[in-house]
Design a protein around this motif. Sequence first.
Motif, PDB file in Angstrom:
ATOM      1  N   MET A   1      26.705  34.038  44.538  1.00 51.46           N
ATOM      2  CA  MET A   1      27.403  35.243  45.051  1.00 51.46           C
ATOM      3  C   MET A   1      27.861  35.056  46.305  1.00 51.46           C
ATOM      4  O   MET A   1      27.491  33.834  47.510  1.00 51.46           O
ATOM      5  CB  MET A   1      26.924  36.635  45.374  1.00 51.46           C
ATOM      6  N   GLY A   2      29.347  34.990  45.722  1.00 48.95           N
ATOM      7  CA  GLY A   2      30.793  34.236  47.466  1.00 48.95           C
ATOM      8  C   GLY A   2      30.673  35.495  48.610  1.00 48.95           C
ATOM      9  O   GLY A   2      29.815  36.760  48.544  1.00 48.95           O
ATOM     10  N   ARG A   3      30.947  34.833  49.917  1.00 42.23           N
ATOM     11  CA  ARG A   3      31.253  36.097  50.792  1.00 42.23           C
ATOM     12  C   ARG A   3      31.766  37.370  50.849  1.00 42.23           C
ATOM     13  O   ARG A   3      33.150  36.897  50.423  1.00 42.23           O
ATOM     14  CB  ARG A   3      31.371  34.489  51.736  1.00 42.23           C
ATOM     15  N   ARG A  16      37.774  45.887  45.552  1.00 45.16           N
ATOM     16  CA  ARG A  16      36.570  44.650  44.820  1.00 45.16           C
ATOM     17  C   ARG A  16      35.183  46.226  45.801  1.00 45.16           C
ATOM     18  O   ARG A  16      34.338  45.729  45.304  1.00 45.16           O
ATOM     19  CB  ARG A  16      36.213  44.295  46.480  1.00 45.16           C
ATOM     20  N   ARG A  17      35.278  47.268  46.604  1.00 42.05           N
ATOM     21  CA  ARG A  17      34.053  47.905  47.361  1.00 42.05           C
ATOM     22  C   ARG A  17      34.059  48.976  46.028  1.00 42.05           C
ATOM     23  O   ARG A  17      32.894  49.077  46.264  1.00 42.05           O
ATOM     24  CB  ARG A  17      34.989  48.732  48.854  1.00 42.05           C
ATOM     25  N   HIS A  18      34.505  48.916  45.238  1.00 46.27           N
ATOM     26  CA  HIS A  18      34.701  50.134  44.391  1.00 46.27           C
ATOM     27  C   HIS A  18      34.015  49.338  43.226  1.00 46.27           C
ATOM     28  O   HIS A  18      32.509  50.548  42.711  1.00 46.27           O
ATOM     29  CB  HIS A  18      35.241  50.916  43.641  1.00 46.27           C
ATOM     30  N   LEU A  21      32.604  43.838  44.195  1.00 51.86           N
ATOM     31  CA  LEU A  21      32.597  42.289  44.115  1.00 51.86           C
ATOM     32  C   LEU A  21      33.172  41.640  45.275  1.00 51.86           C
ATOM     33  O   LEU A  21      33.354  42.131  46.014  1.00 51.86           O
ATOM     34  CB  LEU A  21      33.819  42.110  43.122  1.00 51.86           C
ATOM     35  N   THR A  22      32.791  40.565  44.796  1.00 55.91           N
ATOM     36  CA  THR A  22      33.361  39.273  46.768  1.00 55.91           C
ATOM     37  C   THR A  22      34.826  38.739  45.489  1.00 55.91           C
ATOM     38  O   THR A  22      35.319  39.346  44.777  1.00 55.91           O
ATOM     39  CB  THR A  22      33.001  38.424  46.257  1.00 55.91           C
ATOM     40  N   LEU A  26      36.453  38.432  42.439  1.00 54.56           N
ATOM     41  CA  LEU A  26      37.897  39.378  42.005  1.00 54.56           C
ATOM     42  C   LEU A  26      39.133  38.060  41.737  1.00 54.56           C
ATOM     43  O   LEU A  26      40.030  38.787  40.741  1.00 54.56           O
ATOM     44  CB  LEU A  26      38.602  40.441  43.055  1.00 54.56           C
ATOM     45  N   ALA A  27      38.928  37.470  42.633  1.00 56.08           N
ATOM     46  CA  ALA A  27      40.036  36.302  42.825  1.00 56.08           C
ATOM     47  C   ALA A  27      39.922  35.221  41.183  1.00 56.08           C
ATOM     48  O   ALA A  27      41.288  35.553  40.338  1.00 56.08           O
ATOM     49  CB  ALA A  27      39.805  35.110  43.533  1.00 56.08           C
ATOM     50  N   GLN A  28      38.565  35.005  40.816  1.00 53.43           N
ATOM     51  CA  GLN A  28      38.664  34.489  39.707  1.00 53.43           C
ATOM     52  C   GLN A  28      39.727  35.092  38.285  1.00 53.43           C
ATOM     53  O   GLN A  28      39.666  35.143  37.357  1.00 53.43           O
ATOM     54  CB  GLN A  28      36.766  34.538  38.928  1.00 53.43           C
TER      55      GLN A  28
END
Length: 199
Positions: A1-3, A16-18, A21-22, A26-28
């Motif tokens: 899992m990413g930072r 992301r917060r909801h 997600l990292t 989300l970028a992916q």
Amino acid sequence: MGRRAYHSNSLSAQVRRHFSLTQAELAQFVGVSAPMLAMAESGRKALGKAADNRLWVLARLLPPPDGQGPEAPAPAAEPVSDPAAPPEAAVLEQRLSRLRFYVIKARFELGQRGTLAQGQARRRWAQEVLRPLLAAPPVEAVWLGADPARDLYWLEGLVIHTNAAPLTLSATERALRQARLRGLEAEVAALEQALAPNT
């Protein structure tokens, strides 16, 4: 899992917060790199039309008033362990078995290093005693095959092997190993007590 990224009020940060997600995740989803998303969240870059459209796929699922999705569930409370509950015996027994092995190994290594120190001292004494006797053997030894050059060469081999042997423990190293052994023994005793049937 990413930072996870720093706090931001951008739409992507809200998404992301909801959904927890990292930035990389989300970028992916939106089709950009994680650094690009980070720059967009900090206001330094714009995502672009295609990425914005992809972001809106998830943004519309935010809860009202921002979207039309359901509220996120309340965070679950951390499970509180019952101090009266018995420990998992299998885990403790596995650890106890491993610790007993470490105790045996530590005792053996300490004993071996002690024996090694005695052996090295004896070999050094032997080298000192043998050197003059092999360098100038008595006449009867020469008759029996003594060869000073060859015998001294052999003795130099013993000196080299003795010097190459593992070093004896310094006082500090010995104290550290003994402390580790006592710690292992204390943990073994604590686990044995935890596993002892209640009487």
